[in-house]
Structures are given as C-alpha cells and as structure tokens.
Design an enzyme around this catalytic site. Structure first.
Site, PDB file in Angstrom:
ATOM      1  N   GLY A   1       0.783  -1.227   0.000  1.00  0.00           N
ATOM      2  CA  GLY A   1       0.000   0.000   0.000  1.00  0.00           C
ATOM      3  C   GLY A   1       0.814   1.277   0.000  1.00  0.00           C
TER       4      GLY A   1
ATOM      5  CG  ASN B   1       3.246  -2.818 -13.076  1.00  0.00           C
ATOM      6  OD1 ASN B   1       2.726  -3.446 -12.156  1.00  0.00           O
ATOM      7  ND2 ASN B   1       4.122  -1.845 -12.872  1.00  0.00           N
TER       8      ASN B   1
ATOM      9  CE1 TYR C   1       0.034   4.043 -10.601  1.00  0.00           C
ATOM     10  CE2 TYR C   1       0.269   2.981 -12.729  1.00  0.00           C
ATOM     11  CZ  TYR C   1       0.830   3.494 -11.587  1.00  0.00           C
ATOM     12  OH  TYR C   1       2.190   3.468 -11.425  1.00  0.00           O
TER      13      TYR C   1
ATOM     14  CG  HIS D   1      -6.226  -3.454  -8.913  1.00  0.00           C
ATOM     15  ND1 HIS D   1      -7.568  -3.689  -9.133  1.00  0.00           N
ATOM     16  CD2 HIS D   1      -6.074  -3.351  -7.561  1.00  0.00           C
ATOM     17  CE1 HIS D   1      -8.193  -3.728  -7.972  1.00  0.00           C
ATOM     18  NE2 HIS D   1      -7.313  -3.533  -7.004  1.00  0.00           N
TER      19      HIS D   1
END
Length: 188
Positions: free
Chosen positions: A110, A140, A147, A145
């Site tokens: 995170g 990537n 973004y 995911h």
C-alpha cells in the site's frame, strides 16, 4: 531509522514524502540497481554510484517543472521508493506522474497507493493542476489496478514501446482530471 532533521513534506499513515538528501546515496543506488524496479519502470540504464550521486544533485535543485519526492516508511525511516510529478505545464495545468517502489519486499503493502494519493492531493490542491497523466507497461497488472482504483482512466495504448528480455511490450496511457479526483477522494 529516520534521519535526524528529515522534513516530512507530506505525511500519510504508513509513509511520508520528503526531498532527497545527499546521504540517501547508498539506499538510492540500491533502489536504482534493483532489477524488479528497473523492469516495472522500463529503465535499461546501468547506474554507477557516481551517476546516482549526480542524479541526486540534479533532482535536489529547485525546478518549477518537477517535484521529486522520496517515499519513506514511517515504521523504519528507510527509502521505499520515489514519486515524481514532472513535465509540469502551468499554462495547460497538466503534469505527468511516475512512481516506483524499491524491490519486491516493499511492493504490495500500500505504500505506492498512499504516495500517489499524497502527490495527487499536492498536484490538484496546491499546484492547481487540472490533469495528471501516467504511462504504465501492460504487464504491470498490479499497478494498473491501483491506478484505476485511484480514479485514473485509460486513454490509449502505445504499441510495442518497450523492448525487454527479447520481447516487446505495450504501454497504457492513463489520466485523472481534477474533478474526478475530488469526487473520489474528497467527497462532501
């Protein structure tokens, strides 16, 4: 451990962002030399310690076209990556954003999401930007995911723009507009 006198420019729950310092050279050199980081960023250069030191000197100087910040773990005080706003265009109120998390040990925790949110708050809330874009390689999936979760929209594909390990890869261009960011991350 956290550096004495380190100025936390933006602070989150698990990380904070600060300017690079000359005594970051050892950690930054390891970060620049990490093969996982190089693959995700498409960096094909091999950096010497001197080249890393020179780059630190360059990005530590004020430049109105960019904001380079190091991502530091709140728990350890160690460098876990960098987030950069560059190509800042005050007329069109736009910029590019890029981020890299150093090594597999720091990924998936995170830190990147938190750093992106802090930098996007700066981009839209302080720099008064209207549009922030990025480019991400199609392999990537985790970054794509993240973004999309942050509100970035896919705009297009640059076909076969990265040649890595005997293969070509596409890059996906994504962007987020100020009102999209505010709606998702600053609800009334």
């Amino acid at each position: 451990m956290e550096k004495q006198g380190a100025v936390k420019i933006f602070e989150g729950k698990h990380i904070y962002l600060r300017a690079i310092e000359t005594d970051d050279l050892d950690d930054y050199y390891v970060y620049l030399s990490d093969p996982t980081t190089s693959r995700f960023t498409g960096t094909q250069k091999v950096f010497s310690r001197q080249a890393a030191a020179s780059w630190i000197e360059t990005i530590s100087k004020p430049d109105s076209s960019r904001v380079d910040l190091m991502i530091i773990s709140q728990a350890t005080g160690r460098l876990v990556g960098e987030v950069v706003l560059n190509d800042i265009d005050p007329v069109n109120r736009s910029a590019n954003i890029r981020i890299a998390i150093a090594g597999q040990a720091n990924q998936g925790k995170g830190c990147g999401t938190e750093a992106m949110l802090l930098m996007l708050h700066h981009a839209f809330g302080t720099l008064n930007l209207h549009r922030v874009e990025l480019s991400v390689y199609a392999f990537n999936d985790r970054a794509i995911h993240v973004y999309e979760k942050l509100g970035f929209k896919r705009e297009g594909v640059q076909r076969d723009c990265l040649f890595w390990d005997h293969q070509y890869y596409d890059a996906i261009t994504m962007s987020i507009l100020e009102h999209e960011f505010r709606k998702l991350h600053m609800p009334d």
